[in-house]
Design a protein around this motif. Structure first.
Motif, PDB file in Angstrom:
ATOM      1  N   CYS A  34       0.827  -1.210   0.000  1.00 55.50           N
ATOM      2  CA  CYS A  34       0.000   0.000   0.000  1.00 55.50           C
ATOM      3  C   CYS A  34       0.858   1.255   0.000  1.00 55.50           C
ATOM      4  CB  CYS A  34      -0.974  -0.011   1.170  1.00 55.50           C
ATOM      5  SG  CYS A  34      -0.213  -0.109   2.775  1.00 55.50           S
ATOM      6  N   HIS A  35       0.282   2.274  -0.607  1.00 52.36           N
ATOM      7  CA  HIS A  35       0.901   3.599  -0.560  1.00 52.36           C
ATOM      8  C   HIS A  35      -0.206   4.638  -0.476  1.00 52.36           C
ATOM      9  CE1 HIS A  35       0.178   3.491  -4.936  1.00 52.36           C
ATOM     10  NE2 HIS A  35       0.132   4.802  -4.856  1.00 52.36           N
ATOM     11  N   GLU A  36       0.153   5.772   0.103  1.00 51.51           N
ATOM     12  CA  GLU A  36      -0.807   6.868   0.238  1.00 51.51           C
ATOM     13  C   GLU A  36      -0.723   7.695  -1.027  1.00 51.51           C
ATOM     14  OE1 GLU A  36      -3.087  10.108   1.017  1.00 51.51           O
ATOM     15  OE2 GLU A  36      -0.940  10.408   0.761  1.00 51.51           O
ATOM     16  N   LEU A  37      -1.859   7.935  -1.645  1.00 54.51           N
ATOM     17  CA  LEU A  37      -1.904   8.541  -2.972  1.00 54.51           C
ATOM     18  C   LEU A  37      -1.349   9.961  -3.014  1.00 54.51           C
ATOM     19  CD1 LEU A  37      -2.833   8.120  -5.899  1.00 54.51           C
ATOM     20  CD2 LEU A  37      -5.017   9.110  -5.230  1.00 54.51           C
ATOM     21  N   TRP A  38      -1.812  10.841  -2.137  1.00 50.09           N
ATOM     22  CA  TRP A  38      -1.457  12.253  -2.255  1.00 50.09           C
ATOM     23  C   TRP A  38      -0.039  12.565  -1.799  1.00 50.09           C
ATOM     24  CZ3 TRP A  38      -6.775  12.123  -0.007  1.00 50.09           C
ATOM     25  CH2 TRP A  38      -7.727  12.148  -1.023  1.00 50.09           C
ATOM     26  N   SER A  39       0.433  11.894  -0.764  1.00 53.48           N
ATOM     27  CA  SER A  39       1.808  12.147  -0.312  1.00 53.48           C
ATOM     28  C   SER A  39       2.807  11.307  -1.082  1.00 53.48           C
ATOM     29  CB  SER A  39       1.941  11.829   1.188  1.00 53.48           C
ATOM     30  OG  SER A  39       1.848  10.420   1.408  1.00 53.48           O
ATOM     31  N   GLY A  40       2.341  10.178  -1.656  1.00 56.08           N
ATOM     32  CA  GLY A  40       3.229   9.263  -2.356  1.00 56.08           C
ATOM     33  C   GLY A  40       4.003   8.355  -1.415  1.00 56.08           C
ATOM     34  N   LYS A  41       3.726   8.433  -0.117  1.00 52.48           N
ATOM     35  CA  LYS A  41       4.454   7.636   0.868  1.00 52.48           C
ATOM     36  C   LYS A  41       4.128   6.152   0.703  1.00 52.48           C
ATOM     37  CE  LYS A  41       5.292   6.995   5.780  1.00 52.48           C
ATOM     38  NZ  LYS A  41       4.943   7.397   7.140  1.00 52.48           N
ATOM     39  N   ASP A  42       5.189   5.328   0.670  1.00 49.12           N
ATOM     40  CA  ASP A  42       5.044   3.883   0.560  1.00 49.12           C
ATOM     41  C   ASP A  42       4.941   3.291   1.961  1.00 49.12           C
ATOM     42  OD1 ASP A  42       5.095   1.224  -0.200  1.00 49.12           O
ATOM     43  OD2 ASP A  42       7.234   1.222  -0.677  1.00 49.12           O
ATOM     44  N   PHE A  43       3.893   2.505   2.208  1.00 54.21           N
ATOM     45  CA  PHE A  43       3.685   1.884   3.511  1.00 54.21           C
ATOM     46  C   PHE A  43       4.053   0.400   3.491  1.00 54.21           C
ATOM     47  CE2 PHE A  43       1.574   5.789   4.169  1.00 54.21           C
ATOM     48  CZ  PHE A  43       1.480   5.979   5.541  1.00 54.21           C
ATOM     49  N   GLY A  44       4.566  -0.094   2.372  1.00 53.43           N
ATOM     50  CA  GLY A  44       5.000  -1.482   2.289  1.00 53.43           C
ATOM     51  C   GLY A  44       3.844  -2.456   2.348  1.00 53.43           C
ATOM     52  N   HIS A  57      -8.990  17.892  10.234  1.00 57.56           N
ATOM     53  CA  HIS A  57      -9.895  18.070   9.099  1.00 57.56           C
ATOM     54  C   HIS A  57      -9.282  17.611   7.781  1.00 57.56           C
ATOM     55  CE1 HIS A  57     -12.810  20.040  11.592  1.00 57.56           C
ATOM     56  NE2 HIS A  57     -11.909  20.903  12.016  1.00 57.56           N
ATOM     57  N   GLY A  58      -8.305  16.686   7.871  1.00 64.46           N
ATOM     58  CA  GLY A  58      -7.639  16.182   6.676  1.00 64.46           C
ATOM     59  C   GLY A  58      -8.074  14.773   6.341  1.00 64.46           C
ATOM     60  N   CYS A  59      -7.460  14.238   5.298  1.00 67.66           N
ATOM     61  CA  CYS A  59      -7.769  12.868   4.888  1.00 67.66           C
ATOM     62  C   CYS A  59      -6.523  12.236   4.271  1.00 67.66           C
ATOM     63  CB  CYS A  59      -8.931  12.827   3.916  1.00 67.66           C
ATOM     64  SG  CYS A  59      -8.692  13.798   2.434  1.00 67.66           S
ATOM     65  N   ALA A  60      -6.564  10.916   4.197  1.00 64.65           N
ATOM     66  CA  ALA A  60      -5.499  10.143   3.555  1.00 64.65           C
ATOM     67  C   ALA A  60      -6.179   9.089   2.695  1.00 64.65           C
ATOM     68  CB  ALA A  60      -4.603   9.486   4.597  1.00 64.65           C
ATOM     69  N   LEU A  61      -5.661   8.879   1.496  1.00 64.02           N
ATOM     70  CA  LEU A  61      -6.232   7.912   0.573  1.00 64.02           C
ATOM     71  C   LEU A  61      -5.168   6.880   0.206  1.00 64.02           C
ATOM     72  CD1 LEU A  61      -8.597   6.966  -1.204  1.00 64.02           C
ATOM     73  CD2 LEU A  61      -7.739   8.504  -2.977  1.00 64.02           C
ATOM     74  N   PHE A  62      -5.445   5.618   0.529  1.00 58.23           N
ATOM     75  CA  PHE A  62      -4.484   4.548   0.296  1.00 58.23           C
ATOM     76  C   PHE A  62      -4.912   3.688  -0.874  1.00 58.23           C
ATOM     77  CE2 PHE A  62      -4.120   5.677   4.717  1.00 58.23           C
ATOM     78  CZ  PHE A  62      -2.750   5.738   4.900  1.00 58.23           C
ATOM     79  N   ILE A  63      -3.929   3.303  -1.674  1.00 57.06           N
ATOM     80  CA  ILE A  63      -4.114   2.343  -2.750  1.00 57.06           C
ATOM     81  C   ILE A  63      -3.562   1.017  -2.249  1.00 57.06           C
ATOM     82  CG2 ILE A  63      -3.545   1.730  -5.133  1.00 57.06           C
ATOM     83  CD1 ILE A  63      -5.233   4.298  -4.846  1.00 57.06           C
ATOM     84  N   LEU A  64      -4.400  -0.025  -2.268  1.00 53.76           N
ATOM     85  CA  LEU A  64      -3.977  -1.356  -1.835  1.00 53.76           C
ATOM     86  C   LEU A  64      -3.844  -2.239  -3.067  1.00 53.76           C
ATOM     87  CD1 LEU A  64      -6.447  -1.906   1.161  1.00 53.76           C
ATOM     88  CD2 LEU A  64      -4.149  -0.927   1.219  1.00 53.76           C
ATOM     89  N   ASN A  65      -2.670  -2.817  -3.243  1.00 47.54           N
ATOM     90  CA  ASN A  65      -2.408  -3.756  -4.331  1.00 47.54           C
ATOM     91  C   ASN A  65      -2.225  -5.126  -3.710  1.00 47.54           C
ATOM     92  OD1 ASN A  65      -2.400  -1.946  -6.593  1.00 47.54           O
ATOM     93  ND2 ASN A  65      -0.479  -1.131  -5.772  1.00 47.54           N
ATOM     94  N   CYS A  66      -3.254  -5.974  -3.839  1.00 53.08           N
ATOM     95  CA  CYS A  66      -3.256  -7.289  -3.209  1.00 53.08           C
ATOM     96  C   CYS A  66      -3.163  -8.367  -4.283  1.00 53.08           C
ATOM     97  CB  CYS A  66      -4.519  -7.498  -2.394  1.00 53.08           C
ATOM     98  SG  CYS A  66      -4.822  -6.195  -1.179  1.00 53.08           S
ATOM     99  N   SER A  67      -2.357  -9.382  -4.004  1.00 50.99           N
ATOM    100  CA  SER A  67      -2.245 -10.488  -4.968  1.00 50.99           C
ATOM    101  C   SER A  67      -3.244 -11.574  -4.644  1.00 50.99           C
ATOM    102  CB  SER A  67      -0.831 -11.062  -4.962  1.00 50.99           C
ATOM    103  OG  SER A  67      -0.476 -11.517  -3.692  1.00 50.99           O
TER     104      SER A  67
END
Length: 67
Positions: A34-44, A57-67
């Motif tokens: 997973c990584h956070e879309l707007w910051s580009g931070k990789d969470f492994g 009042h913020g948000c974080a959006l994560f992209i999950l790539n699951c096999s």
């Protein structure tokens, strides 16, 4: 996966993989990268939970790539 902080101060928000499994049945969440879309931070690879500090009042959006 999206985190929304409705507090006025920075707050750590956590999602447990056991809870994510309820809405993503059949996915092997232990293999999700997973990584956070707007910051580009990789969470492994997810390991039981995903946590991050979200500004007031913020948000974080994560992209999950699951096999």
């Amino acid at each position: 996966l999206a985190f929304f902080n409705v507090n006025t101060v920075q707050t750590v928000i956590t999602a447990m993989t056991s809870d994510l499994a309820k809405v993503l049945p059949g996915k092997n969440l232990n293999s999700c990268k997973c990584h956070e879309l707007w910051s580009g931070k990789d969470f492994g690879v997810l390991n039981q939970s995903l946590s991050t500090a979200v500004e007031g009042h913020g948000c974080a959006l994560f992209i999950l790539n699951c096999s």
